[in-house]
Design an enzyme around this catalytic site. Structure first.
Site, PDB file in Angstrom:
ATOM      1  N   ASN A   1      64.403  22.236 -57.873  1.00  0.00           N
ATOM      2  CA  ASN A   1      65.023  22.791 -56.675  1.00  0.00           C
ATOM      3  C   ASN A   1      65.469  21.654 -55.755  1.00  0.00           C
ATOM      4  OD1 ASN A   1      61.906  23.427 -56.563  1.00  0.00           O
ATOM      5  ND2 ASN A   1      62.456  23.247 -54.426  1.00  0.00           N
ATOM      6  N   ASP A   2      64.889  21.464 -54.580  1.00  0.00           N
ATOM      7  CA  ASP A   2      65.447  20.543 -53.581  1.00  0.00           C
ATOM      8  C   ASP A   2      65.721  19.144 -54.137  1.00  0.00           C
ATOM      9  OD1 ASP A   2      64.578  22.702 -52.151  1.00  0.00           O
ATOM     10  OD2 ASP A   2      63.355  21.573 -50.744  1.00  0.00           O
TER      11      ASP A   2
END
Length: 640
Positions: free
Chosen positions: A2-3
């Site tokens: 994700n991030d």
């Protein structure tokens, strides 16, 4: 994944670290994955850089290059500077989130935990995402961390990257109420259209309260002195058309209106033009001033009472912010009795309240603004009391917040540090926490956006963030387009695409039009097949760009939506640049002043390309479709 984490450029290499579960396609065992590139587009995957342990998961953060060895991690005589990673250490048992430091002496491949960790720890379960940068004017390092549930960014400074002092906070502001703030970024950028000018932009990712729901990215433009960020008033946050009606008070003068009585010290001697000392950014109010009880801080108390006025219309409307407790409130008093009351919502953004007073028309009344609170959020702000024929509509998130992206699928972006030439480049995770765990992908989950070059631009609605695809990506577009037409009727473009295919699922499309010639919606159809298509275009009725990814059989909640974004510019020329890469769709309108990023999952067999327009036949200034060279073979990994 994700991030994105720790984006940094060092010695000819771009480093992309990212939130990563090495063992599953669902969230867990969060570590820092790692990939490197020499051109921002062709990435080589490397082993995990910071691994999760039994006691610590490595949440989001940033990386800086310690050129002057201020932290002292580089050995004496070393020619290569240390790379320092700052990240949130999450304890799976206690759930505490603290800020940790690790350093690398081998070009970012492996990181050694600092023996003095944690470097910042307030004992919180919602305190994360450190972003560190060097502030040249004050010769100090600056760290931003979010107090996630308080919707605040906390600012720290340091001279050695190990010992940090808190110097200020910012927030709540913008899209704040009931949100979770994450992944702050602060950067100074040139202003396009204003030679020599630079301004600061504070980026904050928000979860639960973005424009369409779930996660999204907001930003504030302002000034930063090395310790404190001050957001400027903005058309999106602060300017609302005043409602028509019988005005009671608008607090535009230096003194309170005639007949208004003040007790105590909280309200001072008159209205204020903005936040007072120690107060965060205040927005949403009308005009130049509003009434505030923050004189002397939260500890001060007092009242502000209007003279008697006649209730003339069925609704009494006003703006309010500040504490949500009964101790900070607005009262409607008739004959000594309190018949209505309202409080804020623990934010500094003034929002509309509308009281139904139809049964009181013709009676004399008073307004009393009360501050009896002395603790946190012990203050109140009010503005623009007016009698109206109908309730005032409270502005939406789209209207009170600057959004970096108007799609559903762009989150937690950060910029590359140590960039040559002063470039500002970022990328973000293309997903949304509303449905990230349910996306129909196998055997992987999660991807990043294209890298985007950033600037601030002067527009009729104030300074706005501008994003354009980096030149390194444009170099991958085919020299010979699949389709190209200039200055032709829209019907001719549509006819040329009737039987055409997209030529794959890696495309860049360009469209330029004259706004004055349009009567109905116009644009392109992607992944056209028996089940429909994904539409991207412009609707003159709402003066908005849009991505319509609605489908008859959505595979996840949120897929079947139409996402719109109003124009910022009022020029006649409209532009759309559309990048398609498999399941990702990134749309840059008006040369990057409006961006819409969405995931799309059409029928795998659907590859048609179409063009739609209204009953009129407007001229198309440019329509171009080009293929984009693939840069990621199915298996591309290494160990060095």
């Amino acid at each position: 994944m994700n991030d994105p984490n720790g984006l940094v450029y060092v010695d000819g290499e771009y480093h992309l670290y990212y939130q990563y579960n090495p063992f599953d396609a669902q969230w867990g065992n969060i570590s820092w994955g790692h990939a490197v590139s020499t051109d921002l587009m062709s990435w080589r995957e490397l082993p995990v850089a910071i691994s999760a342990t039994l006691n610590v998961m490595a949440f989001s953060g940033s990386v800086v290059v310690d050129h002057d060895n201020t932290a002292g991690f580089a050995p004496a005589g070393s020619e290569a500077p240390a790379m320092l990673a700052f990240f949130t250490a999450f304890d799976p048992v206690t759930k505490i989130q603290s800020q940790h430091l690790a350093y690398s002496l081998d070009r970012g491949r492996n990181y050694v935990p600092y023996a003095g960790n944690p470097i910042v720890d307030i004992g919180s379960k919602e305190f994360r995402d450190p972003n560190v940068f060097w502030h040249e004017p004050t010769k100090r390092w600056v760290m931003l961390v979010v107090a996630a549930l308080e919707q605040e960014v906390w600012f720290y400074t340091s001279v050695d990257l190990k010992n940090w002092t808190k110097v200020s906070t910012f927030g709540p502001a913008g899209s704040a109420a009931n949100n979770i703030w994450e992944v702050p970024v602060l950067m100074e950028m040139p202003v396009v259209g204003a030679p020599g000018q630079k301004r600061w932009a504070l980026i904050v990712s928000v979860n639960l309260g973005s424009i369409w729901g779930g996660s999204g990215v907001q930003y504030f433009v302002g000034d930063f002195d090395g310790a404190t960020f001050v957001a400027e008033s903005s058309e999106a946050v602060d300017a609302v058309t005043p409602p028509q009606g019988d005005l009671i008070a608008d607090f535009e003068g230096d003194r309170f209106p005639d007949g208004w009585q003040v007790t105590g010290s909280a309200f001072g001697a008159g209205p204020v033009p903005g936040p007072l000392d120690g107060q965060q950014h205040v927005g949403g109010f009308l005009g130049r001033r509003f009434a505030s009880s923050f004189h002397g801080g939260d500890a001060s108390i007092g009242t502000l009472t209007s003279p008697v006025f006649m209730i003339t219309k069925p609704f009494l409307c006003f703006q309010i912010a500040g504490g949500r407790s009964h101790a900070t409130r607005v009262e409607l008093v008739i004959g000594g009795r309190v018949l209505q009351q309202a409080s804020g919502d623990d934010t500094e953004i003034l929002k509309w309240v509308s009281w139904d007073v139809a049964g009181l028309v013709g009676l004399g009344a008073q307004l009393r603004v009360v501050d009896e609170a002395t603790g946190g959020w012990g203050h109140i702000s009010v503005d623009h009391f007016v009698m109206t024929d109908r309730p005032v509509r409270q502005a939406t998130n789209a209207e009170i917040t600057h959004w970096a992206d108007f799609g559903r699928d762009f989150y937690a972006p950060i910029t590359f540090t140590n960039m040559p030439g002063g470039r500002h480049v970022w990328l973000g995770w293309m997903s949304n926490w509303d449905y990230a765990r349910a996306l129909p992908t196998q055997t992987w989950r999660g991807q990043q956006s294209l890298p985007r070059e950033l600037s601030l631009a002067v527009t009729p609605r104030g300074l706005r963030l501008c994003q354009t695809v980096v030149d390194e990506a444009k170099a991958l577009v085919s020299a010979t387009p699949l389709q190209r037409a200039t200055d032709v009727p829209a019907s001719q473009v549509a006819a040329s695409l009737t039987d055409g295919a997209t030529g794959g699922r890696q495309l860049r499309l360009k469209l330029r039009l004259s706004r004055a010639t349009l009567q109905g919606a116009i644009g392109v159809e992607l992944f056209k097949g028996f089940a429909g298509s994904v539409k991207v275009g412009f609707d003159p009725a709402s003066d908005s760009f849009f991505v319509d990814r609605r489908t008859a059989s959505p595979e996840f909640a949120g897929q079947s939506e139409r996402h719109t974004a109003r124009r910022v510019m009022n020029t006649d020329e409209l532009s759309l640049e559309i990048w398609v890469d498999g399941s990702t769709l990134e749309v840059f309108a008006d040369y990057g002043l409006v961006v819409i990023s969405d995931l799309v999952y059409p029928d795998p067999a659907a590859s048609g390309l179409g063009f739609f327009h209204g009953s009129e036949d407007p001229m198309v200034g440019l329509f171009e479709v080009g293929t984009v060279q693939a840069t990621m073979p199915p298996l591309l990994s290494g160990t060095t």
